[in-house]
Design a protein around this motif. Sequence first.
Motif, PDB file in Angstrom:
ATOM      1  N   GLN A   1       0.813  -1.218   0.000  1.00 55.45           N
ATOM      2  CA  GLN A   1       0.000   0.000   0.000  1.00 55.45           C
ATOM      3  C   GLN A   1       0.849   1.271   0.000  1.00 55.45           C
ATOM      4  OE1 GLN A   1      -2.272   1.811   3.548  1.00 55.45           O
ATOM      5  NE2 GLN A   1      -3.775   0.436   2.609  1.00 55.45           N
ATOM      6  N   LEU A   2       0.363   2.270  -0.749  1.00 55.80           N
ATOM      7  CA  LEU A   2       0.954   3.606  -0.771  1.00 55.80           C
ATOM      8  C   LEU A   2      -0.139   4.621  -0.464  1.00 55.80           C
ATOM      9  CD1 LEU A   2       3.507   5.384  -1.542  1.00 55.80           C
ATOM     10  CD2 LEU A   2       2.352   5.713  -3.734  1.00 55.80           C
ATOM     11  N   GLN A   3       0.083   5.460   0.527  1.00 56.73           N
ATOM     12  CA  GLN A   3      -0.866   6.524   0.858  1.00 56.73           C
ATOM     13  C   GLN A   3      -0.337   7.830   0.277  1.00 56.73           C
ATOM     14  OE1 GLN A   3      -1.190   6.510   5.126  1.00 56.73           O
ATOM     15  NE2 GLN A   3      -1.397   4.282   5.210  1.00 56.73           N
ATOM     16  N   PHE A   4      -1.215   8.612  -0.341  1.00 59.92           N
ATOM     17  CA  PHE A   4      -0.754   9.881  -0.911  1.00 59.92           C
ATOM     18  C   PHE A   4      -1.828  10.948  -0.812  1.00 59.92           C
ATOM     19  CE2 PHE A   4      -2.914   7.801  -4.399  1.00 59.92           C
ATOM     20  CZ  PHE A   4      -3.492   8.817  -5.141  1.00 59.92           C
ATOM     21  N   ASP A   5      -1.371  12.185  -0.797  1.00 56.27           N
ATOM     22  CA  ASP A   5      -2.304  13.314  -0.687  1.00 56.27           C
ATOM     23  C   ASP A   5      -1.570  14.588  -1.081  1.00 56.27           C
ATOM     24  OD1 ASP A   5      -4.608  14.702  -0.227  1.00 56.27           O
ATOM     25  OD2 ASP A   5      -4.395  14.777   1.946  1.00 56.27           O
ATOM     26  N   PHE A   6      -2.330  15.592  -1.500  1.00 64.32           N
ATOM     27  CA  PHE A   6      -1.756  16.879  -1.859  1.00 64.32           C
ATOM     28  C   PHE A   6      -1.788  17.830  -0.666  1.00 64.32           C
ATOM     29  CE2 PHE A   6      -1.767  16.968  -6.672  1.00 64.32           C
ATOM     30  CZ  PHE A   6      -0.488  17.476  -6.764  1.00 64.32           C
ATOM     31  N   LYS A   7      -0.665  18.454  -0.361  1.00 61.92           N
ATOM     32  CA  LYS A   7      -0.617  19.597   0.547  1.00 61.92           C
ATOM     33  C   LYS A   7      -0.723  20.818  -0.356  1.00 61.92           C
ATOM     34  CE  LYS A   7      -0.012  16.898   4.024  1.00 61.92           C
ATOM     35  NZ  LYS A   7      -1.138  16.605   4.919  1.00 61.92           N
ATOM     36  N   GLU A   8      -1.903  21.430  -0.346  1.00 69.27           N
ATOM     37  CA  GLU A   8      -2.224  22.416  -1.372  1.00 69.27           C
ATOM     38  C   GLU A   8      -1.904  23.851  -0.964  1.00 69.27           C
ATOM     39  OE1 GLU A   8      -6.331  21.793  -2.140  1.00 69.27           O
ATOM     40  OE2 GLU A   8      -6.069  19.776  -2.927  1.00 69.27           O
ATOM     41  N   ASN A   9      -1.621  24.654  -1.998  1.00 71.91           N
ATOM     42  CA  ASN A   9      -1.476  26.110  -1.872  1.00 71.91           C
ATOM     43  C   ASN A   9      -0.514  26.526  -0.752  1.00 71.91           C
ATOM     44  OD1 ASN A   9      -3.455  26.325  -3.911  1.00 71.91           O
ATOM     45  ND2 ASN A   9      -5.084  26.144  -2.382  1.00 71.91           N
ATOM     46  N   ILE A  10       0.657  25.945  -0.747  1.00 72.06           N
ATOM     47  CA  ILE A  10       1.686  26.319   0.214  1.00 72.06           C
ATOM     48  C   ILE A  10       2.307  27.643  -0.223  1.00 72.06           C
ATOM     49  CG2 ILE A  10       3.880  25.648   1.268  1.00 72.06           C
ATOM     50  CD1 ILE A  10       3.113  22.743   0.728  1.00 72.06           C
ATOM     51  N   THR A  11       2.459  28.559   0.721  1.00 68.77           N
ATOM     52  CA  THR A  11       3.018  29.874   0.406  1.00 68.77           C
ATOM     53  C   THR A  11       4.291  30.095   1.220  1.00 68.77           C
ATOM     54  OG1 THR A  11       0.808  30.786  -0.051  1.00 68.77           O
ATOM     55  CG2 THR A  11       2.587  32.355   0.359  1.00 68.77           C
ATOM     56  N   MET A  12       5.362  30.491   0.527  1.00 67.25           N
ATOM     57  CA  MET A  12       6.626  30.793   1.190  1.00 67.25           C
ATOM     58  C   MET A  12       7.134  32.128   0.661  1.00 67.25           C
ATOM     59  SD  MET A  12       8.547  27.075   1.290  1.00 67.25           S
ATOM     60  CE  MET A  12       9.791  27.706   2.425  1.00 67.25           C
ATOM     61  N   THR A  13       7.784  32.886   1.551  1.00 63.11           N
ATOM     62  CA  THR A  13       8.322  34.190   1.180  1.00 63.11           C
ATOM     63  C   THR A  13       9.828  34.200   1.378  1.00 63.11           C
ATOM     64  OG1 THR A  13       6.249  35.240   1.886  1.00 63.11           O
ATOM     65  CG2 THR A  13       8.156  36.676   1.570  1.00 63.11           C
ATOM     66  N   SER A  14      10.556  34.618   0.366  1.00 64.80           N
ATOM     67  CA  SER A  14      12.013  34.673   0.457  1.00 64.80           C
ATOM     68  C   SER A  14      12.458  35.884   1.269  1.00 64.80           C
ATOM     69  CB  SER A  14      12.622  34.736  -0.945  1.00 64.80           C
ATOM     70  OG  SER A  14      12.371  36.008  -1.534  1.00 64.80           O
ATOM     71  N   LYS A  15      13.746  35.937   1.571  1.00 64.89           N
ATOM     72  CA  LYS A  15      14.266  37.070   2.343  1.00 64.89           C
ATOM     73  C   LYS A  15      14.218  38.368   1.540  1.00 64.89           C
ATOM     74  CE  LYS A  15      19.139  36.256   1.113  1.00 64.89           C
ATOM     75  NZ  LYS A  15      20.496  36.011   1.675  1.00 64.89           N
ATOM     76  N   TYR A  16      13.996  38.253   0.237  1.00 65.32           N
ATOM     77  CA  TYR A  16      13.866  39.434  -0.614  1.00 65.32           C
ATOM     78  C   TYR A  16      12.415  39.873  -0.787  1.00 65.32           C
ATOM     79  CZ  TYR A  16      18.594  37.930  -1.762  1.00 65.32           C
ATOM     80  OH  TYR A  16      19.906  37.555  -1.684  1.00 65.32           O
ATOM     81  N   GLY A  17      11.500  39.186  -0.093  1.00 65.53           N
ATOM     82  CA  GLY A  17      10.088  39.550  -0.162  1.00 65.53           C
ATOM     83  C   GLY A  17       9.326  38.901  -1.286  1.00 65.53           C
ATOM     84  N   GLU A  18       9.980  37.999  -2.030  1.00 69.58           N
ATOM     85  CA  GLU A  18       9.301  37.307  -3.119  1.00 69.58           C
ATOM     86  C   GLU A  18       8.394  36.218  -2.558  1.00 69.58           C
ATOM     87  OE1 GLU A  18      12.420  37.113  -6.715  1.00 69.58           O
ATOM     88  OE2 GLU A  18      13.190  36.267  -4.833  1.00 69.58           O
ATOM     89  N   THR A  19       7.200  36.094  -3.107  1.00 71.47           N
ATOM     90  CA  THR A  19       6.229  35.097  -2.653  1.00 71.47           C
ATOM     91  C   THR A  19       6.153  33.945  -3.645  1.00 71.47           C
ATOM     92  OG1 THR A  19       4.912  36.793  -1.544  1.00 71.47           O
ATOM     93  CG2 THR A  19       3.827  34.694  -2.003  1.00 71.47           C
ATOM     94  N   PHE A  20       6.244  32.727  -3.135  1.00 76.96           N
ATOM     95  CA  PHE A  20       6.175  31.539  -3.977  1.00 76.96           C
ATOM     96  C   PHE A  20       5.009  30.667  -3.512  1.00 76.96           C
ATOM     97  CE2 PHE A  20      10.560  32.940  -3.793  1.00 76.96           C
ATOM     98  CZ  PHE A  20      10.939  32.966  -5.127  1.00 76.96           C
ATOM     99  N   LYS A  21       4.158  30.275  -4.439  1.00 76.61           N
ATOM    100  CA  LYS A  21       3.036  29.407  -4.133  1.00 76.61           C
ATOM    101  C   LYS A  21       3.184  28.106  -4.904  1.00 76.61           C
ATOM    102  CE  LYS A  21      -0.299  33.084  -3.072  1.00 76.61           C
ATOM    103  NZ  LYS A  21      -1.633  33.650  -3.367  1.00 76.61           N
ATOM    104  N   PHE A  22       2.973  26.980  -4.218  1.00 73.67           N
ATOM    105  CA  PHE A  22       3.140  25.693  -4.882  1.00 73.67           C
ATOM    106  C   PHE A  22       2.384  24.616  -4.112  1.00 73.67           C
ATOM    107  CE2 PHE A  22       6.515  26.513  -1.900  1.00 73.67           C
ATOM    108  CZ  PHE A  22       6.649  25.338  -1.180  1.00 73.67           C
ATOM    109  N   ASN A  23       2.436  23.401  -4.617  1.00 74.81           N
ATOM    110  CA  ASN A  23       1.780  22.252  -3.992  1.00 74.81           C
ATOM    111  C   ASN A  23       2.807  21.145  -3.790  1.00 74.81           C
ATOM    112  OD1 ASN A  23      -1.216  23.191  -4.445  1.00 74.81           O
ATOM    113  ND2 ASN A  23      -0.204  23.399  -6.418  1.00 74.81           N
TER     114      ASN A  23
END
Length: 223
Positions: free
Chosen positions: A120-142
């Motif tokens: 068995q393999l269990q899987f799921d999406f961790k959705e709409n993760i938001t991270m901000t760099s030290k330069y203030g740039e915002t990155f959104k991903f899954n």
Amino acid sequence: MLENIKTELNILRSLRMKPNYSDLARKYGISRQTISKYDKGFEKKNTRKRSSKLDKYLDEIKEKINLPGATITGVYKYFFTKDSSIGTRANFDYYVRKNNLKEKQKSIVHPRFETKLGEQLQFDFKENITMTSKYGETFKFNILTTTLGASRMHKFTYSKSKTKEDVIKCLIESFIYYGGVLQKLLTDNMSSIVNIKTKKFIENLINLQKILILPQKNIKNVK
């Protein structure tokens, strides 16, 4: 400390020696006037237990505070709306702790569900993760998280979007990483890969093993 002061004063008294209040004050870190009072037989009276405006709600507070999911803040707001004279949130918190109104939560043991190797393999999406760099740039991903049922080994696979193609791509990467294809895939009702009406996987995902280059004999080796 109080008992030590009384004992030392009694010893000096029995030896018929006059206590030096200043020395005793420096020794015990209190005023010489306090030492003098105790030397003259002063006894601190037991303080009378003061009543609280919350006393009339004691049983109701105990009932509310122990409801599933209840918090002290939430219960406080409930009673403050009913009676604003009950005081501050800090006072309410002290009253709950002083009277042991919050029962200790009993830990619930969840027995581990054992699966065979490669089953068995269990899987799921961790959705709409938001991270901000030290330069203030915002990155959104899954992130697609996959976990082997037997060993609990994890893999996290980056995905910019979460379409059907993204799920298949991430699963293939996971199979390559683990070194084999699992017999069963377990996940929640992800709209991109599950038919919400029938609660079944889409056709492409059911036939996923057929489009993989990985040999099926590797299944039993996946831990």
